[in-house]
Design a protein around this motif. Structure first.
Motif, short mmCIF file in Angstrom:
data_model
loop_
_atom_site.label_atom_id
_atom_site.label_comp_id
_atom_site.label_asym_id
_atom_site.label_seq_id
_atom_site.Cartn_x
_atom_site.Cartn_y
_atom_site.Cartn_z
N TRP A 200 0.83 -1.20 0.00
CA TRP A 200 0.00 0.00 0.00
C TRP A 200 0.87 1.25 0.00
CZ3 TRP A 200 1.04 3.07 4.19
CH2 TRP A 200 1.67 2.43 5.27
N LEU A 201 0.27 2.35 -0.42
CA LEU A 201 0.92 3.66 -0.34
C LEU A 201 -0.13 4.72 -0.08
CD1 LEU A 201 3.76 5.14 -2.46
CD2 LEU A 201 1.62 6.45 -2.24
N ASP A 202 0.15 5.59 0.88
CA ASP A 202 -0.71 6.74 1.19
C ASP A 202 0.00 8.02 0.79
OD1 ASP A 202 -2.51 5.00 2.34
OD2 ASP A 202 -2.00 5.52 4.41
N LEU A 203 -0.75 8.96 0.24
CA LEU A 203 -0.25 10.30 -0.05
C LEU A 203 -1.00 11.29 0.81
CD1 LEU A 203 1.55 12.19 -1.73
CD2 LEU A 203 -0.33 12.33 -3.40
N ASN A 204 -0.27 11.96 1.68
CA ASN A 204 -0.88 12.94 2.60
C ASN A 204 -2.04 12.33 3.39
OD1 ASN A 204 0.92 14.85 1.55
ND2 ASN A 204 -0.53 15.50 -0.02
N GLY A 260 6.14 19.60 0.14
CA GLY A 260 5.22 19.57 1.28
C GLY A 260 4.39 18.31 1.35
N ASP A 261 4.31 17.55 0.24
CA ASP A 261 3.61 16.27 0.27
C ASP A 261 4.38 15.27 1.13
OD1 ASP A 261 1.54 17.08 -1.38
OD2 ASP A 261 2.41 16.24 -3.21
N GLU A 262 3.67 14.23 1.56
CA GLU A 262 4.31 13.14 2.30
C GLU A 262 3.79 11.81 1.81
OE1 GLU A 262 5.39 12.63 6.86
OE2 GLU A 262 3.36 11.90 6.49
N MET A 263 4.71 10.91 1.49
CA MET A 263 4.36 9.54 1.12
C MET A 263 4.62 8.61 2.29
SD MET A 263 6.08 9.38 -2.70
CE MET A 263 7.54 10.32 -2.19
N ARG A 264 3.70 7.69 2.49
CA ARG A 264 3.89 6.63 3.49
C ARG A 264 3.51 5.33 2.80
NH1 ARG A 264 0.19 5.35 8.64
NH2 ARG A 264 1.45 3.73 9.59
N LEU A 265 4.36 4.33 2.89
CA LEU A 265 4.12 3.10 2.15
C LEU A 265 4.69 1.91 2.89
CD1 LEU A 265 6.85 2.86 -0.58
CD2 LEU A 265 6.46 5.03 0.59
N GLU A 272 7.70 -0.22 6.93
CA GLU A 272 7.10 0.95 6.32
C GLU A 272 8.14 2.03 6.03
OE1 GLU A 272 3.93 2.56 8.62
OE2 GLU A 272 2.85 0.65 8.80
N GLN A 273 7.82 2.85 5.05
CA GLN A 273 8.62 4.03 4.72
C GLN A 273 7.76 5.28 4.88
OE1 GLN A 273 10.08 3.71 0.72
NE2 GLN A 273 11.39 1.94 1.13
N ARG A 274 8.43 6.39 5.10
CA ARG A 274 7.73 7.69 5.15
C ARG A 274 8.68 8.75 4.61
NH1 ARG A 274 3.52 9.77 8.65
NH2 ARG A 274 3.62 7.84 9.84
N GLN A 275 8.29 9.41 3.51
CA GLN A 275 9.17 10.39 2.88
C GLN A 275 8.47 11.73 2.67
OE1 GLN A 275 8.95 7.69 0.00
NE2 GLN A 275 10.25 6.27 1.15
N PRO A 276 9.04 12.81 3.21
CA PRO A 276 8.55 14.14 2.83
C PRO A 276 9.10 14.50 1.45
CG PRO A 276 10.41 14.34 4.33
CD PRO A 276 10.12 12.86 4.20
N VAL A 277 8.34 15.29 0.71
CA VAL A 277 8.76 15.75 -0.60
C VAL A 277 9.28 17.17 -0.48
CG1 VAL A 277 8.02 16.19 -2.99
CG2 VAL A 277 7.06 14.25 -1.71
N VAL A 278 10.49 17.40 -1.00
CA VAL A 278 11.13 18.71 -0.86
C VAL A 278 11.50 19.25 -2.23
CG1 VAL A 278 11.99 18.16 1.44
CG2 VAL A 278 13.43 17.70 -0.56
N PRO A 279 11.68 20.56 -2.37
CA PRO A 279 12.05 21.14 -3.67
C PRO A 279 13.51 20.83 -4.03
CG PRO A 279 11.97 22.84 -2.02
CD PRO A 279 11.45 21.60 -1.36
N PHE A 280 13.83 21.06 -5.29
CA PHE A 280 15.19 20.83 -5.78
C PHE A 280 16.17 21.76 -5.07
CE2 PHE A 280 18.63 22.11 -8.65
CZ PHE A 280 19.24 20.89 -8.86
N LYS A 281 17.36 21.19 -4.76
CA LYS A 281 18.44 21.96 -4.17
C LYS A 281 19.75 21.31 -4.55
CE LYS A 281 20.22 23.78 0.20
NZ LYS A 281 20.03 23.84 1.68
N LEU A 282 20.69 22.07 -5.03
CA LEU A 282 22.02 21.54 -5.36
C LEU A 282 22.78 21.17 -4.09
CD1 LEU A 282 23.22 23.87 -8.25
CD2 LEU A 282 22.72 21.43 -8.40
#
Length: 282
Positions: A200-204, A260-265, A272-282
Motif C-alpha cells: 500500500w501507499l498513502d499520499l498525505n 510539502g507532500d508526504e508519502m507513506r508506504l 514501512e517508509q515515510r518520505q517528505p517531498v522537498v524542492p530541488f536543491k544543489l
C-alpha cells in the motif's frame, strides 16, 4: 532476521531488529551489510547469534539503505496488469527491464527531492528483492535460492522525463533520492512466499495504492531467471518488481508530487517508509 544499516549518510553501521523490535548493533561482528555478508552461510552465522546480547542502540537513528555496495538497481516495468491498464500501455509478453542509477538510492525515510524542471514526479510502492549469491542463467526452480531477502522500494519516477523526452525510461527513474529502500532487509527465511504480500501507499494520509504481489504478471522467480539471462546478478543487487495500480499518472485528473507532500508506504512483514517531498536543491 531484519537487517539494517543505521546512522548518518555515508557513516551507516550494521544492525538488526530483534524479536522485541529493538535495534541492536552488529558492528562488533561484521563491518557492514553488503555483498560479502549476504550468502546463505553468512546469514546463517548472524542468525545463530544471541541477539539479546548485542549492544542496544539508543534513540531513533536514521535507517540508510539496508545493503551497501549495490552494483545494480534493476527494475521491472508494467508487472501488474491493472497498472498497465491505468498507464494505457499493453501488457508485456516478456518482463520489461530498465535500470535505476545506484546514485538515486536513499534511506527509507529520507526526503524525496523533486528534480530541477520536474512537473510530473510520481510514486510506486514495489517489492524489492536483494540478491545473495551470483545468478547467471538460473532456472525458475532455482531462482529463489539466490535471494538474500526482501525489502520495500519506492520507485519514484518523473513521468515527463520518462515518457515524453525520448529515449529509454531510465532518465525519469534515476534522479537523486528516487530510490528509497528499506527500512530493513528481511531475510528469505521470513518470507516463505513472496507472491502473497499485501502492499500500500498513502499520499498525505489518503490511500493511493492498494495491491498484492499475488497479481504480478511475472512472479519473482520468473523475474530473477529472466534477468539472469541478460546480466549477471551479483550479491547486493536490488530488483524492484513492479507496482500495483494507484500511481499519480493514472488518476483522473493526474496527480503529481509537490513540495510539502508526504508519502507513506509499506509491504506486509517488510516494514514501512515515510518520505517528505522537498524542492530541488544543489
Amino acid at each position: 532476521m531484519k537487517l539494517v544499516r543505521y546512522g548518518r549518510p555515508g557513516k551507516e553501521k550494521p544492525g538488526l531488529i530483534d524479536n522485541e523490535g529493538k535495534l541492536r548493533d552488529l558492528s562488533g561482528v561484521i563491518a557492514d551489510i553488503g555483498p560479502d555478508t549476504l550468502s546463505a552461510k553468512s546469514l546463517a552465522k548472524l542468525a545463530k547469534l544471541k541477539h539479546a546480547s548485542l549492544p542496544p542502540v539508543r534513540g531513533t537513528p536514521r535507517f540508510g539503505v539496508p545493503v551497501a555496495q549495490v552494483s545494480k538497481f534493476v527494475c521491472i516495468g508494467l508487472n501488474y496488469s491493472d497498472h498497465a491498464a491505468e498507464a494505457g500501455m499493453p501488457l508485456p509478453k516478456e518482463p520489461i527491464i530498465f535500470m535505476k542509477a545506484v546514485s538515486c538510492l536513499s534511506g527509507a525515510n529520507d526526503p524525496v527531492m523533486l528534480p530541477k524542471g520536474s512537473v510530473k514526479t510520481d510514486w510506486e510502492v514495489e517489492l524489492g528483492v536483494v540478491i545473495g549469491t551470483m545468478a547467471r542463467h538460473v532456472s525458475e526452480k532455482d531462482a529463489l535460492n539466490h535471494v538474500a531477502g526482501y525489502c520495500v522500494v519506492n520507485d519514484v519516477s518523473e513521468r515527463e522525463f520518462q515518457l515524453e523526452r525520448g529515449g529509454t525510461w531510465d532518465k525519469g527513474k534515476g534522479c537523486d533520492t528516487f530510490g528509497p529502500v528499506g527500512p530493513w532487509l528481511v531475510t528469505r527465511d521470513e518470507v516463505p512466499n513472496p507472491q502473497r504480500l499485501g502492499m500500500w501507499l498513502d499520499l498525505n494520509g489518503e490511500r493511493a495504492q492498494t495491491g498484492s504481489t499475488r497479481t504480478m504478471v511475472f512472479p519473482v522467480a520468473k523475474i530473477i531467471s529472466y534477468a539472469s539471462r541478460f546480466m549477471t546478478l551479483m550479491p547486493g543487487d536490488i530488483i524492484a518488481t513492479g507496482t500495483p495500480p494507484g500511481v499519480g499518472m493514472g488518476m483522473k485528473p493526474p496527480r503529481f508530487l509537490k513540495p510539502g507532500d508526504e508519502m507513506r508506504l509499506g509491504i506486509d512483514g517488510l516494514g514501512e517508509q515515510r518520505q517528505p517531498v522537498v524542492p530541488f536543491k544543489l
